[in-house]
Design an enzyme around this catalytic site. Sequence first.
Site, PDB file in Angstrom:
ATOM      1  CE  LYS A 194      10.762  -5.561  14.089  1.00 53.12           C
ATOM      2  NZ  LYS A 194      10.715  -4.219  14.676  1.00 53.12           N
TER       3      LYS A 194
ATOM      4  CE  LYS B 102       7.858  -4.930  11.587  1.00 53.96           C
ATOM      5  NZ  LYS B 102       8.380  -3.917  12.452  1.00 53.96           N
TER       6      LYS B 102
HETATM    7  C1  PBG Z   1      11.197  -0.548  14.865  1.00 53.74           C
HETATM    8  C2  PBG Z   1      10.256  -1.012  13.825  1.00 53.74           C
HETATM    9  C3  PBG Z   1      10.559  -1.450  12.511  1.00 53.74           C
HETATM   10  C4  PBG Z   1       9.327  -1.628  11.873  1.00 53.74           C
HETATM   11  C5  PBG Z   1       8.330  -1.352  12.806  1.00 53.74           C
HETATM   12  N1  PBG Z   1       8.920  -0.981  14.002  1.00 53.74           N
HETATM   13  C6  PBG Z   1      11.849  -1.576  11.789  1.00 53.74           C
HETATM   14  C7  PBG Z   1      12.881  -2.503  12.271  1.00 53.74           C
HETATM   15  O1  PBG Z   1      12.691  -3.322  13.160  1.00 53.74           O
HETATM   16  O2  PBG Z   1      13.994  -2.370  11.757  1.00 53.74           O
HETATM   17  C8  PBG Z   1       9.158  -2.035  10.438  1.00 53.74           C
HETATM   18  C9  PBG Z   1       7.836  -1.735   9.812  1.00 53.74           C
HETATM   19  C10 PBG Z   1       7.801  -1.782   8.332  1.00 53.74           C
HETATM   20  O3  PBG Z   1       8.757  -2.190   7.645  1.00 53.74           O
HETATM   21  O4  PBG Z   1       6.758  -1.402   7.793  1.00 53.74           O
HETATM   22  N2  PBG Z   1      11.628  -1.437  15.803  1.00 53.74           N
END
Ligand code: PBG
Length: 323
Positions: free
Chosen positions: A194, A247
């Site tokens: 991520k 991601k």
């Molecule tokens: C929370 C989380 C996030 C997303 C999914 N879970 C945001 C972040 O890490 O700031 C983002 C998903 C998206 O942008 O569609 N931890």
Amino acid sequence: MTRRPRRNRQTEAIRNMVQETTLGLNDFINPLFIIEGQNQRVEVNSMPGIFRYSIDTLLDEVAACVDLGLKAFAPFPSISEQQKDKYATESHNPDGLFPSAIRAIKKNFPQVALVTDVAMDPYSSDGHDGIVENGEILNDESLVVLGKMALTQAQAGADIVAPSDMMDGRIGYIRRLLDENDFQKVGIMAYTAKYASAFYGPFRDALGSAPKAGDKKTYQMNYANSREALLEAELDTAEGADYLMVKPALSYLDVIKLLRENSHLPITAYNVSGEYAMVKAAAQKGWVDGEKIMLETLTSIKRAGADAILSYFAKEFAQYLKK
Ligand code: PBG
């Protein structure tokens, strides 16, 4: 010329016959935003066509998606500022919005797969995925909160918990805790690679979960790195992950491919909010054909090696198939 690749592109029937990648409903996990209240259905400003639902209207939306053939959902809660605190206490309140929504969905649609987000940010007054102390995101202390949250979600009926926080050791910590509490069957979808990405902007709008100070670079990955994704994959696998996720998706197709080639676990990809918003915005301006861009980008994620795709396009894709 003896080799003429165009022969295989001559007609639609031939093109379809040699098509390497296909998209189907089984490829999708549909994210859903949940808010408090009744009879609420509020569109997210920066995500046209995506709504925040109160639990009653959420059930109607899940019913509509199930009718279209979607089988997997990833709900996310939007928590009011008054309920947030430094320790994200509301994240493990069994009567809170999120566990209530999980119970309601599983009661009405026991057949669907629910992938539930484990991270502190929607419940944290600091808007971070871990506990903040003097500007630092604490790791091991945050694991305790994540464990309680995952357990609360499992008790509410989650099929798969999905830690999206990027704390070290979280998969092993959560796996142990779930097993100790007889939730051996609950799976873990690790947000393995991520990245600290600007593509999450619209999601943070939707949930009001943006960091109050600083950024997420001390825990989410540097987008310049791909070997580091292999390291995270190794650890998540050793710690007991059932799925590895990359991601965002579109700027990271190389990372999806890398994990696909180096792991036997299912690889999922999150086609995130900013990726959705960009397509919608350009389509609304008439600058691109939104439906064609949707199909092309989703196919590219699958072609790169994703087994399943979390995408805000899931429902629109299902509707497209029905046409
Ligand atoms: C929370 C989380 C996030 C997303 C999914 N879970 C945001 C972040 O890490 O700031 C983002 C998903 C998206 O942008 O569609 N931890």
